[in-house]
Design a protein around this motif. Structure first.
Motif, PDB file in Angstrom:
ATOM      1  N   VAL A  12      -6.959   5.647 -18.408  1.00 18.37           N
ATOM      2  CA  VAL A  12      -8.333   5.976 -18.020  1.00 18.37           C
ATOM      3  C   VAL A  12      -9.196   5.271 -19.047  1.00 18.37           C
ATOM      4  O   VAL A  12      -9.025   5.475 -20.255  1.00 18.37           O
ATOM      5  N   GLN A  13     -10.080   4.400 -18.571  1.00 14.36           N
ATOM      6  CA  GLN A  13     -10.929   3.669 -19.511  1.00 14.36           C
ATOM      7  C   GLN A  13     -12.235   4.422 -19.737  1.00 14.36           C
ATOM      8  O   GLN A  13     -12.823   4.975 -18.794  1.00 14.36           O
ATOM      9  N   LEU A  14     -12.668   4.426 -20.986  1.00 16.97           N
ATOM     10  CA  LEU A  14     -13.943   5.052 -21.343  1.00 16.97           C
ATOM     11  C   LEU A  14     -14.892   3.936 -21.755  1.00 16.97           C
ATOM     12  O   LEU A  14     -14.544   3.115 -22.605  1.00 16.97           O
ATOM     13  N   ARG A  15     -16.054   3.913 -21.130  1.00 22.58           N
ATOM     14  CA  ARG A  15     -17.022   2.852 -21.428  1.00 22.58           C
ATOM     15  C   ARG A  15     -18.229   3.455 -22.138  1.00 22.58           C
ATOM     16  O   ARG A  15     -18.715   4.515 -21.743  1.00 22.58           O
ATOM     17  N   ARG A  16     -18.689   2.744 -23.163  1.00 21.78           N
ATOM     18  CA  ARG A  16     -19.896   3.162 -23.877  1.00 21.78           C
ATOM     19  C   ARG A  16     -21.046   3.361 -22.911  1.00 21.78           C
ATOM     20  O   ARG A  16     -21.252   2.525 -22.029  1.00 21.78           O
ATOM     21  N   GLU A  17     -21.835   4.392 -23.149  1.00 25.05           N
ATOM     22  CA  GLU A  17     -22.933   4.680 -22.243  1.00 25.05           C
ATOM     23  C   GLU A  17     -24.271   4.337 -22.901  1.00 25.05           C
ATOM     24  O   GLU A  17     -25.269   4.159 -22.222  1.00 25.05           O
ATOM     25  N   ASN A  18     -24.293   4.238 -24.235  1.00 28.01           N
ATOM     26  CA  ASN A  18     -25.562   3.908 -24.912  1.00 28.01           C
ATOM     27  C   ASN A  18     -25.274   3.061 -26.147  1.00 28.01           C
ATOM     28  O   ASN A  18     -24.134   2.969 -26.610  1.00 28.01           O
ATOM     29  N   THR A  19     -26.318   2.427 -26.669  1.00 29.37           N
ATOM     30  CA  THR A  19     -26.159   1.518 -27.809  1.00 29.37           C
ATOM     31  C   THR A  19     -25.585   2.243 -29.014  1.00 29.37           C
ATOM     32  O   THR A  19     -24.783   1.692 -29.765  1.00 29.37           O
ATOM     33  N   GLU A  20     -26.014   3.477 -29.213  1.00 24.86           N
ATOM     34  CA  GLU A  20     -25.582   4.232 -30.397  1.00 24.86           C
ATOM     35  C   GLU A  20     -24.102   4.601 -30.328  1.00 24.86           C
ATOM     36  O   GLU A  20     -23.505   4.968 -31.341  1.00 24.86           O
ATOM     37  N   GLY A  21     -23.500   4.549 -29.132  1.00 24.10           N
ATOM     38  CA  GLY A  21     -22.082   4.891 -28.988  1.00 24.10           C
ATOM     39  C   GLY A  21     -21.816   6.379 -29.087  1.00 24.10           C
ATOM     40  O   GLY A  21     -20.710   6.793 -29.449  1.00 24.10           O
ATOM     41  N   THR A  22     -22.807   7.205 -28.744  1.00 24.33           N
ATOM     42  CA  THR A  22     -22.604   8.659 -28.800  1.00 24.33           C
ATOM     43  C   THR A  22     -22.034   9.206 -27.495  1.00 24.33           C
ATOM     44  O   THR A  22     -21.571  10.336 -27.450  1.00 24.33           O
ATOM     45  N   MET A  23     -22.110   8.390 -26.421  1.00 21.60           N
ATOM     46  CA  MET A  23     -21.674   8.879 -25.107  1.00 21.60           C
ATOM     47  C   MET A  23     -20.735   7.852 -24.470  1.00 21.60           C
ATOM     48  O   MET A  23     -20.981   6.650 -24.570  1.00 21.60           O
ATOM     49  N   PHE A  24     -19.715   8.344 -23.796  1.00 19.25           N
ATOM     50  CA  PHE A  24     -18.794   7.463 -23.061  1.00 19.25           C
ATOM     51  C   PHE A  24     -18.618   7.994 -21.646  1.00 19.25           C
ATOM     52  O   PHE A  24     -18.563   9.211 -21.447  1.00 19.25           O
ATOM     53  N   ASN A  25     -18.550   7.071 -20.658  1.00 23.66           N
ATOM     54  CA  ASN A  25     -18.265   7.549 -19.301  1.00 23.66           C
ATOM     55  C   ASN A  25     -16.843   7.206 -18.898  1.00 23.66           C
ATOM     56  O   ASN A  25     -16.233   6.280 -19.431  1.00 23.66           O
ATOM     57  N   LEU A  26     -16.299   7.983 -17.970  1.00 26.13           N
ATOM     58  CA  LEU A  26     -14.933   7.778 -17.476  1.00 26.13           C
ATOM     59  C   LEU A  26     -15.035   6.770 -16.329  1.00 26.13           C
ATOM     60  O   LEU A  26     -15.499   7.110 -15.239  1.00 26.13           O
ATOM     61  N   VAL A  27     -14.607   5.545 -16.583  1.00 29.10           N
ATOM     62  CA  VAL A  27     -14.844   4.460 -15.629  1.00 29.10           C
ATOM     63  C   VAL A  27     -14.138   4.735 -14.296  1.00 29.10           C
ATOM     64  O   VAL A  27     -12.927   5.002 -14.268  1.00 29.10           O
ATOM     65  N   GLY A  28     -14.904   4.692 -13.213  1.00 28.68           N
ATOM     66  CA  GLY A  28     -14.337   4.860 -11.868  1.00 28.68           C
ATOM     67  C   GLY A  28     -14.050   6.302 -11.496  1.00 28.68           C
ATOM     68  O   GLY A  28     -13.439   6.565 -10.471  1.00 28.68           O
ATOM     69  N   PHE A  29     -14.492   7.255 -12.328  1.00 26.35           N
ATOM     70  CA  PHE A  29     -14.192   8.662 -12.068  1.00 26.35           C
ATOM     71  C   PHE A  29     -15.365   9.413 -11.440  1.00 26.35           C
ATOM     72  O   PHE A  29     -15.562  10.596 -11.689  1.00 26.35           O
ATOM     73  N   GLN A  30     -16.164   8.704 -10.595  1.00 27.07           N
ATOM     74  CA  GLN A  30     -17.193   9.423  -9.847  1.00 27.07           C
ATOM     75  C   GLN A  30     -16.484  10.484  -9.015  1.00 27.07           C
ATOM     76  O   GLN A  30     -15.389  10.232  -8.499  1.00 27.07           O
ATOM     77  N   THR A  31     -17.093  11.661  -8.910  1.00 26.78           N
ATOM     78  CA  THR A  31     -16.334  12.775  -8.341  1.00 26.78           C
ATOM     79  C   THR A  31     -17.222  13.837  -7.725  1.00 26.78           C
ATOM     80  O   THR A  31     -18.391  13.968  -8.098  1.00 26.78           O
ATOM     81  N   ARG A  32     -16.617  14.591  -6.787  1.00 18.45           N
ATOM     82  CA  ARG A  32     -17.310  15.754  -6.221  1.00 18.45           C
ATOM     83  C   ARG A  32     -16.637  17.055  -6.651  1.00 18.45           C
ATOM     84  O   ARG A  32     -16.890  18.114  -6.081  1.00 18.45           O
ATOM     85  N   LEU A  33     -15.751  16.984  -7.643  1.00 22.27           N
ATOM     86  CA  LEU A  33     -15.112  18.206  -8.132  1.00 22.27           C
ATOM     87  C   LEU A  33     -16.169  19.157  -8.689  1.00 22.27           C
ATOM     88  O   LEU A  33     -17.155  18.705  -9.281  1.00 22.27           O
ATOM     89  N   LYS A  34     -15.928  20.461  -8.524  1.00 23.94           N
ATOM     90  CA  LYS A  34     -16.834  21.445  -9.130  1.00 23.94           C
ATOM     91  C   LYS A  34     -16.816  21.262 -10.644  1.00 23.94           C
ATOM     92  O   LYS A  34     -15.801  20.822 -11.199  1.00 23.94           O
ATOM     93  N   HIS A  35     -17.907  21.639 -11.303  1.00 25.65           N
ATOM     94  CA  HIS A  35     -18.010  21.380 -12.744  1.00 25.65           C
ATOM     95  C   HIS A  35     -16.846  21.974 -13.539  1.00 25.65           C
ATOM     96  O   HIS A  35     -16.252  21.302 -14.379  1.00 25.65           O
ATOM     97  N   GLY A  36     -16.504  23.228 -13.250  1.00 30.09           N
ATOM     98  CA  GLY A  36     -15.400  23.879 -13.971  1.00 30.09           C
ATOM     99  C   GLY A  36     -14.096  23.116 -13.749  1.00 30.09           C
ATOM    100  O   GLY A  36     -13.268  22.988 -14.661  1.00 30.09           O
ATOM    101  N   GLU A  37     -13.920  22.597 -12.551  1.00 27.76           N
ATOM    102  CA  GLU A  37     -12.706  21.853 -12.215  1.00 27.76           C
ATOM    103  C   GLU A  37     -12.673  20.508 -12.941  1.00 27.76           C
ATOM    104  O   GLU A  37     -11.618  20.035 -13.352  1.00 27.76           O
ATOM    105  N   GLN A  38     -13.841  19.891 -13.108  1.00 26.14           N
ATOM    106  CA  GLN A  38     -13.884  18.615 -13.851  1.00 26.14           C
ATOM    107  C   GLN A  38     -13.397  18.846 -15.276  1.00 26.14           C
ATOM    108  O   GLN A  38     -12.598  18.085 -15.808  1.00 26.14           O
ATOM    109  N   LYS A  39     -13.894  19.932 -15.864  1.00 27.93           N
ATOM    110  CA  LYS A  39     -13.497  20.261 -17.235  1.00 27.93           C
ATOM    111  C   LYS A  39     -11.982  20.460 -17.293  1.00 27.93           C
ATOM    112  O   LYS A  39     -11.296  19.902 -18.131  1.00 27.93           O
TER     113      LYS A  39
END
Ligand SMILES: Cc1cc2nc3c(=O)[nH]c(=O)nc-3n(C[C@H](O)[C@H](O)[C@H](O)COP(=O)(O)OP(=O)(O)OC[C@H]3O[C@@H](n4cnc5c(N)ncnc54)[C@H](O)[C@@H]3O)c2cc1C
Length: 431
Positions: free
Chosen positions: A259-286
């Motif tokens: 699972v690749q994590l891509r930087r989301e901002n210049t500061e590098g404080t946030m990363f997104n899960l590449v290709g993991f767009q989802t409709r799972l309920k929030h608790g289920e995502q966790k």
């Protein structure tokens, strides 16, 4: 003085109108409902909450609590209405939705703002705020694309979760781009067994129900991760989780999947899960995404989602003042500007309203300070980003702390610093 035209008497439009009125600027607020309906609104009321009646947390150490504290500091009218309409809801600001709309209507009446019931189909000349929301009428959307460019307006979002960088286990993930060209991504390696478990959980996990008007909205190049898993057990291993061009630093071998994590901002404080767009309920995502090696303690800053949502390519089109780059007298506010959520939309309305008032008074529009939640959000939606998707309030938008604190203490400190900056800014905000 000629009135400022505002399109849409939703959350952003009403907040913008009331900010203008507070500054003595006349307003014409246009709303197409009840005559022309949207797929989600049920009434002709102003500021209708289309789904949940919760404006999320009201606690200072929570990102939404901080956003509200900043809005209070800047004198948000709609936040005041929400407090009047508050009903018990634990730590969240929960409202009686009819009472909330009635409070907003009353406040508009009190400020002498008439709501003109008319659908606007063309972007008008002169000072205007477009706040027509995620369900902007098709004719107006067409007029916007004519002015701003066809590829600059999206009709669905496909959001992958974003996690806090300091919650990733760096002993497990490894930094590398495919084929050894740089170290831009963090990679979570999975064995066959771990991959199979993840696929099983994706197939079993509970999904957010879709609204009727969203049911035909799956867009093939952007399928939700659980839908990809449903199409075949190996689909993900040959799709977003393919390990090609990546080897484990310790063994030099290729992992079964990543699972690749891509930087989301210049500061590098946030990363997104590449290709993991989802409709799972929030608790289920966790629950499910924390099974990914290295993400066992992941802190979710934005959950994944997929919605019917009209929004602009903010990074290409907007300035942090919420003016468009093509026309300095044209503002975009609310969800259409690329923020996500009720309170975020109110915040964008407040910023557009204050800045439109400044232009009407021949003052220079102002940028909200970056070390605040509102400033961070505006920076995010207007900073170059090839994979831009709408953003909600979260602590990853604030600058890094220069001391090492974690958890609640970290959030408290960040909130304190942001609120300090907001208060200082407010004192200098002589609109
Ligand atoms: C189905 C759905 C459910 C959502 N649920 C939530 C939730 O539970 N919690 C949350 O935080 N966020 C939610 N959102 C996201 C978002 O926060 C809300 O949509 C929010 O209302 C956006 O505020 P806004 O002011 O940008 O748009 P809106 O509140 O939608 O206001 C826009 C207004 O413009 C009007 N309009 C549109 N086109 C024209 C036109 N051409 N002329 C005149 N008027 C026009 C519309 O009728 C509407 O009244 C949801 C979004 C959708 C689509």
């Amino acid at each position: 003085m000629e009135p400022v035209k505002i399109i849409g008497a939703g959350l952003a439009g009403c907040e913008a109108a009331l900010q203008l009125a507070k500054n003595g600027i006349p307003v014409r607020l246009f709303e197409m409902r009840p005559e022309t309906k949207t797929a989600a609104h049920r009434t002709g009321d102003v500021a209708e909450l289309v789904c949940s009646n919760s404006l999320k947390s009201d606690q200072g150490e929570n990102a939404h609590g901080l956003l509200k504290a900043e809005l209070r500091c800047y004198g948000s009218a709609l936040l005041g209405c929400a407090r009047q309409a508050r009903i018990p809801g634990g730590k969240a600001l929960v409202v009686d939705r009819q009472r909330f709309s009635a409070e907003v209507q009353f406040t508009l009446d009190d400020a002498g703002i008439e709501v003109v019931r008319e659908e606007i189909r063309e972007i008008p000349d002169k000072l205007v705020i477009v706040a027509s929301g995620p369900l902007t009428s098709p004719e107006l959307a067409e007029s916007l694309t004519g002015l701003l460019g066809a590829k600059r307006l999206s009709f669905y979002d496909a959001i992958a979760p974003i996690i806090a960088a300091d919650s990733i286990d760096m002993n497990v993930v490894f930094a590398a781009s495919r084929y050894g060209v740089g170290r831009d991504y963090l990679n979570c390696p999975l064995t066959r067994k771990q991959y199979d478990r993840l696929v099983n959980e994706l197939l079993e996990a509970e999904l957010h129900p879709m609204k009727d008007f969203e049911k035909s909205s799956l867009f093939e190049p952007c399928l939700p991760v659980e839908e990809m898993a449903r199409r075949g057990r190996e689909t993900l291993a040959f799709g977003p989780m393919k390990p090609v061009g990546l080897t484990l630093p310790e063994t030099g071998k290729r992992p079964f999947a990543v699972v690749q994590l891509r930087r989301e901002n210049t500061e590098g404080t946030m990363f997104n899960l590449v290709g993991f767009q989802t409709r799972l309920k929030h608790g289920e995502q966790k629950r499910v995404f924390r099974m990914i090696p290295g993400l066992e303690h992941a802190e979710f800053l934005r959950y994944g989602s997929m919605h019917r949502n009209t929004y602009l390519d903010g990074p290409e089109l907007l300035l942090p003042t919420l003016q468009t780059k093509v026309r300095s007298d044209l503002f975009i506010a609310g969800q259409l500007a690329g923020v996500e959520g009720y309170v975020e939309s109110i915040a964008a309305g407040l910023v557009a309203g204050i800045n439109a008032a400044r232009i009407a008074k021949t003052q220079k529009p102002i940028e909200f300070p970056e070390p605040t939640m509102i400033g961070g959000l505006l920076k995010y939606i207007t900073t170059p980003n090839q994979n831009f998707q709408p953003m909600n309030a979260n602590f990853g938008l604030l600058p890094l702390l220069n001391k090492r604190v974690r958890g609640r203490a970290k959030r408290n400190l960040m909130a304190e610093m942001a609120l300090d900056a907001a208060r200082k800014f407010r004192r200098n905000l002589a609109v």
